[in-house]
Design an enzyme around this catalytic site. Structure first.
Site, PDB file in Angstrom:
ATOM      1  N   CYS A 119     -16.446  -1.804  -8.726  1.00 53.51           N
ATOM      2  CA  CYS A 119     -15.450  -1.164  -9.455  1.00 53.51           C
ATOM      3  C   CYS A 119     -13.984  -1.921  -9.073  1.00 53.51           C
ATOM      4  CB  CYS A 119     -15.239   0.189  -9.250  1.00 53.51           C
ATOM      5  SG  CYS A 119     -15.216   0.470  -7.309  1.00 53.51           S
ATOM      6  N   HIS A 176      -8.725   4.111  -8.592  1.00 54.47           N
ATOM      7  CA  HIS A 176      -8.478   3.141  -7.710  1.00 54.47           C
ATOM      8  C   HIS A 176      -7.073   2.379  -7.945  1.00 54.47           C
ATOM      9  CE1 HIS A 176     -12.332   3.338  -5.763  1.00 54.47           C
ATOM     10  NE2 HIS A 176     -12.837   2.239  -6.227  1.00 54.47           N
TER      11      HIS A 176
END
Ligand code: A2P
Length: 337
Positions: free
Chosen positions: A133, A246
C-alpha cells in the site's frame, strides 16, 4: 490474457477481512461484470453471509478445490494462504491477483500499479501481484514527476494507518482509545505497543541493515515497478493512530531541476491524483479527508531548501482503496479490457 467474456466468475480469498470487504464494495461501485461470485475465508467464517448488489452470498472455507470454473481470484488472506492456495487457483484456470507480499518480488510475477506500468500485466503467468500500500501511494505521486525527470534519490517517511494490519487492528485502535479515555488498563494485542495516543516504528521485523520489512518493500517494489534498479531510496516507516489512510513525506532528488509549477501541473494531469495545496489557508492532504476516496492527494509541493534539484511533497491515500482493493480491481479491469 483472459478469454473475452461478457461476465467473469470471481473468487475472493479473504472476503471477510478489511480488504476483502472493500473488494466487494469496489466491484459493486465499478459495476465489474461478474457471473458467479465465490466468497472464501477461514473455517471460522463458514456460515456467514455477505451482501453484494442486494443479494446475500454465503462464505465458504478456502480450500485447494475452491477455484473450479473461476476466471479471476482476488487474494487478500495473508501471504501464507497465498503461498498455499494461489497455485491451485492458477491450475484451475484462474488468474490470481494477489494482495499479499508472497509473490511481489518473484521475477515471473508482474507487480502493477495500472497508472504506472499497465504493460506489465500482459507478462503474467497466472499470478499478478498488487504492490504494498505504501508503495502504491508513493508511486502515484512520484510517477508524473519521474516522467519529467528521472529520480536519483527518494527519502520517504511514512505515517501509516492501522488498517494495514487488518480488521482486528482497526478494532484495537478504537477499543484502546475508548478504554484509555475511560481510564481503563489497556492491553495491546495485535500491536506490541499501545497504539492509542501513540506512534511507533512500523511493527514488521527489522533486518540486518536496520530497516523494517515494510521499509524494504518500498525500496524493492518501487524499483521493480519503475524498472529502475539505480534509484536510491531511504525509507522510515511509522505506525500512527489513524484508521485507514496512510500519509507520506517524500523528498526527491531529481536529475533535472523542475519548478514547483511544472511539478504541480504534472500532478494535476495524473489520473487518480488530486492536488490539495492551499498555502494561504494551510490546507494540505490529511488522512481523514482522503478516507474512502479513490484518489491519492498530494500537497506541500515545494523546492528543497538545500538541494537545487530537490522537490518535496506530502501525500495521503486510502490504504484499503488505492493502497489495496481498488488497485487490484483496476488490474482486473485492465486484464479483461
Ligand atoms: P476469517 O475472517 O475467517 O479469519 P484481515 O487482513 O482483515 O485480518 O483479514 C484476513 C482475511 O484472511 C480474513 O478474511 C480471514 O478470514 C482470512 N484468513 C485468515 N487466515 C485464513 C486461513 N487460514 N484460511 C483462509 N482464510 C484465512
Amino acid at each position: 490474457m483472459l478469454l473475452k467474456k461478457s461476465k467473469y466468475n470471481v473468487a475472493i480469498a479473504g472476503a471477510t477481512g478489511a480488504v476483502g470487504v472493500e473488494f466487494l464494495k469496489v466491484l459493486e461501485k465499478r459495476n465489474f461484470p461478474i457471473g458467479e461470485l465465490r466468497l472464501l475465508a477461514s473455517s471460522r467464517s463458514v456460515g456467514k453471509k455477505m451482501n453484494f448488489r442486494g443479494k446475500n452470498y454465503p462464505v465458504s472455507e478456502l480450500k485447494e478445490n475452491s477455484f473450479e470454473s473461476i476466471d479471476i481470484a482476488l487474494f487478500s488472506a495473508g501471504g501464507d494462504q497465498s503461498k498455499k492456495f494461489a497455485s491451485h487457483a492458477v491450475a484451475a484456470g484462474a488468474v490470481v491477483i494477489d494482495n499479499s507480499s508472497a509473490y511481489r518480488m518473484d521475477p515471473k510475477v508482474p507487480l502493477v500499479v495500472p497508472e504506472v506500468n499497465p504493460e506489465d500485466i500482459a507478462k503474467h503467468q497466472g499470478i499478478i501481484a498488487n504492490p504494498n500500500c505504501t508503495t502504491i501511494i508513493a508511486l502515484m505521486a512520484i510517477y508524473p514527476i519521474y516522467k519529467l525527470s528521472r529520480i536519483k534519490r527518494m527519502v520517504i517517511a511514512t505515517y501509516q494507518a492501522v488498517s494495514g494490519a487488518g480488521a482486528k487492528a482497526i478494532a484495537e485502535l478504537k477499543n484502546q482509545t475508548q478504554d484509555d479515555l475511560e481510564g481503563k488498563k489497556i492491553n495491546p494485542s495485535v500491536f506490541k505497543h499501545a497504539i492509542a495516543f501513540n506512534l511507533f516504528s512500523h511493527d514488521s521485523a527489522i533486518g540486518a541493515e536496520g530497516y523494517s520489512q515494510e521499509e524494504m518493500k518500498v525500496v524493492n517494489e518501487t524499483k521493480k515497478i519503475l524498472h529502475d534498479d539505480h534509484m536510491l531510496i531511504s525509507p522510515t516507516a511509522v505506525r500512527v493512530p489513524v484508521v485507514r489512510a496512510h500519509s507520506e513525506a517524500i523528498h526527491l532528488e531529481l536529475e533535472k531541476e523542475l519548478s514547483v509549477e511544472e511539478v504541480t501541473e504534472a500532478l494535476k494531469a495524473m489520473p487518480g491524483v488530486k492536488v490539495v495545496d492551499d498555502r494561504k489557508a494551510n490546507i494540505f492532504p490529511m488522512p481523514r479527508a482522503v478516507t474512502s476516496q479513490d484518489d491519492i492527494f498530494v500537497g506541500r509541493i515545494r523546492k528543497d531548501l538545500g538541494l537545487k534539484n530537490g522537490i518535496n511533497l506530502f501525500v495521503c491515500g486510502d490504504q484499503i482503496l488505492k493502497g489495496a482493493a481498488l488497485n487490484a480491481i483496476q488490474i482486473a479491469e485492465k486484464l479483461i479490457a
